[in-house]
Design an enzyme around this catalytic site. Structure first.
Site, PDB file in Angstrom:
ATOM      1  N   GLN A  19      30.892  32.430  46.444  1.00  0.00           N
ATOM      2  CA  GLN A  19      31.675  32.244  47.668  1.00  0.00           C
ATOM      3  C   GLN A  19      30.768  32.188  48.896  1.00  0.00           C
ATOM      4  O   GLN A  19      30.958  31.368  49.799  1.00  0.00           O
ATOM      5  CB  GLN A  19      32.684  33.381  47.823  1.00  0.00           C
ATOM      6  CG  GLN A  19      33.859  33.328  46.883  1.00  0.00           C
ATOM      7  CD  GLN A  19      34.857  32.247  47.255  1.00  0.00           C
ATOM      8  OE1 GLN A  19      34.958  31.834  48.407  1.00  0.00           O
ATOM      9  NE2 GLN A  19      35.580  31.753  46.274  1.00  0.00           N
ATOM     10  N   CYS A  43      37.398  39.950  30.586  1.00  0.00           N
ATOM     11  CA  CYS A  43      38.796  40.138  30.174  1.00  0.00           C
ATOM     12  C   CYS A  43      39.148  39.292  28.952  1.00  0.00           C
ATOM     13  O   CYS A  43      40.089  39.607  28.219  1.00  0.00           O
ATOM     14  CB  CYS A  43      39.744  39.784  31.315  1.00  0.00           C
ATOM     15  SG  CYS A  43      39.583  40.838  32.766  1.00  0.00           S
ATOM     16  N   ILE A 270      28.681  52.618  55.683  1.00  0.00           N
ATOM     17  CA  ILE A 270      27.515  51.953  56.278  1.00  0.00           C
ATOM     18  C   ILE A 270      27.925  50.505  56.572  1.00  0.00           C
ATOM     19  O   ILE A 270      28.305  49.770  55.658  1.00  0.00           O
ATOM     20  CB  ILE A 270      26.298  51.984  55.335  1.00  0.00           C
ATOM     21  CG1 ILE A 270      26.021  53.410  54.858  1.00  0.00           C
ATOM     22  CG2 ILE A 270      25.084  51.372  56.002  1.00  0.00           C
ATOM     23  CD1 ILE A 270      25.620  54.373  55.949  1.00  0.00           C
TER      24      ILE A 270
END
Length: 444
Positions: A19, A43, A270
């Site tokens: 992405q 899966c 953070i």
């Protein structure tokens, strides 16, 4: 040039990397993963055991070469053993050479996943198998190929255990199951789990409840009930442990369960460190309560969010999760959406349930479907729903998920308009009937 280091691959880390590259062609991306394979459909692995997935290569999403074509550096067999958030660096161990190096980042994405829990009684056995990574699948298939299994013992009744059980039975292998309580598949209510238990027994599966493995000697397994089994193979699926020990001195906060809490943009405490996947803790969408959901959909949603957020875009934040889940075990489909059933005790709730045919009852392929919905007494807000049957369970679950996401109450279920024809639904679906029953209960 900004640099992103991603710890761990599979659905979380690998999807974040692709992405990122799609929307940001210039950013430098490195994935460190301690295993052999970095991007695969974990899966789907049980379904290769049965042959429903014809080839294990179908499970590989991205190879290292494919990542390299997108200018994403992938270092497998490289384990991040320490994170220094003060100096924005990680310490990495090469698991082949045992050499150690440091690498620096502008942004760090944590997708360390979780590892299978190990039982002490199984530690020295060479017939015990797990199914957590593609290497495990290869080991199982190789074992079955070299020594065809006639009897397999499965320990535990979670998602993966039940999927492996189904696959082995479909291969014609005798399967026994041992579970430490009398409530199998504990993510679902016991009454529903008992229906599943009957379904397993009808398929010839021997189930040992309130039992544990105490000893394994060769192919002989002794249970705490004093039963003994002679098996060719043992599959262990007794839960997972988050892989977060390497963060202990990093200043990144962890929960008392060693999970990484994140905000609605998947940031840790953070600012330039993000986290996603099986090792994180986020919140439910519809109630103010934290949750860890180790499923694929949240990981993919979070990967998209992280990639856009650290690239300076303004993505819609993660509104929370509903925990939609479903499993198929032979002809039995079972699903739930919303709160875990063991959390309902914290709410003032009522419950409505209904059973009817999943389509017009005169259709020969119609099957019973059962739905139970829990809701707040005062507001009608749906807290949880559980569904089981042989067909349309996914449709009902997805419809309820969308209804809950948009704030629909149990009473408003009467307004859901099913796509009706006799072979698809009923003029009044089971969801409508739940709404009518809730209104009648309110008026009584």
């Amino acid at each position: 040039m900004k640099k992103v280091i991603i710890v761990g691959g599979v659905a979380g880390g690998a999807t974040t990397a692709t992405q990122l590259r799609r929307i940001n062609p210039d950013i430098e991306i490195t994935i460190y993963d301690k295993h052999r394979d970095v991007s695969f459909a974990n899966c789907g692995m049980p379904y290769q055991i049965s042959g429903e997935v014809h080839s294990r290569d179908q499970l590989i999403a991205y190879t290292k070469e494919k990542f390299q074509q997108k200018s994403i550096e992938v270092k497998t067999y490289h384990e991040v053993i320490q994170v220094d958030t003060t100096h924005n660096k990680v310490t990495v161990k090469n698991l082949i050479t045992n050499s150690v190096m440091e690498d620096y980042y502008d942004y760090l994405v944590l997708s360390p996943g979780a590892r299978p829990r190990q039982l002490p009684a199984l530690e020295d056995s060479d017939i015990v198998f797990l199914l957590h990574k593609l290497e495990d699948l290869d080991d199982i298939m190789q074992h079955i190929k070299l020594k065809p299994a006639e009897h397999v013992l499965i320990i535990g009744t979670g998602f993966v255990s039940l999927e492996v059980l189904e696959s082995l039975v479909l291969r014609g292998i005798k399967v026994s199951v041992v579970h430490r309580s009398n409530h199998i598949y504990s993510v679902i209510e016991k009454e529903f789990a008992d229906e599943l238990l009957i379904h397993l027994q009808e398929r010839g599966v021997d189930v040992y409840l309130n039992a544990e493995v105490t000893q394994v000697e060769g192919s002989t397994v002794t249970l705490s009930t004093e039963d003994t089994l002679d098996v060719d193979m043992i599959f262990s699926g007794v839960g997972i442990i988050p892989n977060t020990a390497f963060l202990n001195d990093s200043n990144i906060e962890l929960t008392d369960k060693d999970l990484i809490p994140i905000n609605n943009y998947c940031q840790t405490n953070i600012e330039n460190v993000y986290a996603l996947g099986d090792a994180i803790e986020t919140n439910y969408f519809h109630v103010d309560r934290s949750v860890n959901i180790a499923l694929a959909w949240p990981a993919h949603r979070m990967a998209y969010l992280i990639a856009h957020h650290l690239s300076g875009n303004n993505p819609a934040p993660l509104a929370g999760l509903l925990g939609s889940q479903i499993i198929r075990v032979f002809d039995f489909h079972i699903a739930s959406v919303g709160l875990a059933h063991n959390l309902l005790e914290h709410y003032d709730y009522d419950v409505i349930e209904h059973t009817q045919r999943n389509m017009a009852g005169y259709m020969p392929q119609s099957r019973p479907i059962h739905l139970r919905v829990y809701y707040e007494k005062l507001s009608g807000k749906i807290l949880r729903a559980s569904i089981f049957g042989e067909d349309k369970v996914d449709k009902m679950t997805d419809t309820l998920s969308a209804h809950m996401y948009h704030g629909g109450s149990i009473y408003e279920l009467i307004n859901l308009e099913p796509a009706y024809a006799p072979s698809f639904s009923s003029p009044k679906s089971v969801l409508n009937m739940i709404g009518y029953k809730a209104l009648e209960k309110q008026d009584s």
